[in-house]
Design an enzyme around this catalytic site. Structure first.
Site, PDB file in Angstrom:
ATOM      1  N   VAL A 199      -1.511  -9.091  -1.569  1.00 53.28           N
ATOM      2  CA  VAL A 199      -2.422  -8.166  -0.899  1.00 53.28           C
ATOM      3  C   VAL A 199      -3.694  -8.024  -1.725  1.00 53.28           C
ATOM      4  O   VAL A 199      -3.710  -8.322  -2.918  1.00 53.28           O
ATOM      5  CB  VAL A 199      -1.766  -6.774  -0.689  1.00 53.28           C
ATOM      6  N   CYS A 200      -4.756  -7.573  -1.086  1.00 51.58           N
ATOM      7  CA  CYS A 200      -6.023  -7.346  -1.782  1.00 51.58           C
ATOM      8  C   CYS A 200      -5.831  -6.252  -2.821  1.00 51.58           C
ATOM      9  O   CYS A 200      -5.076  -5.314  -2.564  1.00 51.58           O
ATOM     10  CB  CYS A 200      -7.107  -6.945  -0.794  1.00 51.58           C
ATOM     11  N   PRO A 201      -6.465  -6.324  -3.980  1.00 52.20           N
ATOM     12  CA  PRO A 201      -7.452  -7.316  -4.384  1.00 52.20           C
ATOM     13  C   PRO A 201      -6.862  -8.544  -5.080  1.00 52.20           C
ATOM     14  O   PRO A 201      -7.599  -9.420  -5.501  1.00 52.20           O
ATOM     15  CB  PRO A 201      -8.342  -6.539  -5.344  1.00 52.20           C
TER      16      PRO A 201
END
Length: 80
Positions: free
Chosen positions: A15-17
């Site tokens: 998942v981001c970041p």
């Protein structure tokens, strides 16, 4: 036109970041002109990773949905 892929990265489980962090680490290992295929999920990774790559001065060669896995995209990029 056939594009030779020099590197592969699958960030579909991230998942981001972290997605861009992993893509940036891959870019740091690559030589100018080399091409990488990055598999990423729709949503934030799809919105952020390609934009961040172009913001860093690299080129997005293609970005298309994976034909075999729903919600996954294949990003092909070239290091400048």
């Amino acid at each position: 036109m056939q594009i030779n892929i020099d590197h592969y990265l699958d960030i579909t489980s991230d998942v981001c970041p972290i997605t861009f962090v992993k893509a940036k680490l891959l870019l740091e290992k690559m030589c100018a002109g080399e091409v990488a295929e990055v598999r990423l999920c729709e949503g934030e990774p799809l919105e952020n990773v390609p934009q961040s790559i172009t913001d860093e001065g690299h080129q997005v060669l293609s970005l298309e949905p994976d034909q075999e896995q729903a919600g996954v995209y294949v990003l092909v990029l070239q290091k400048s």
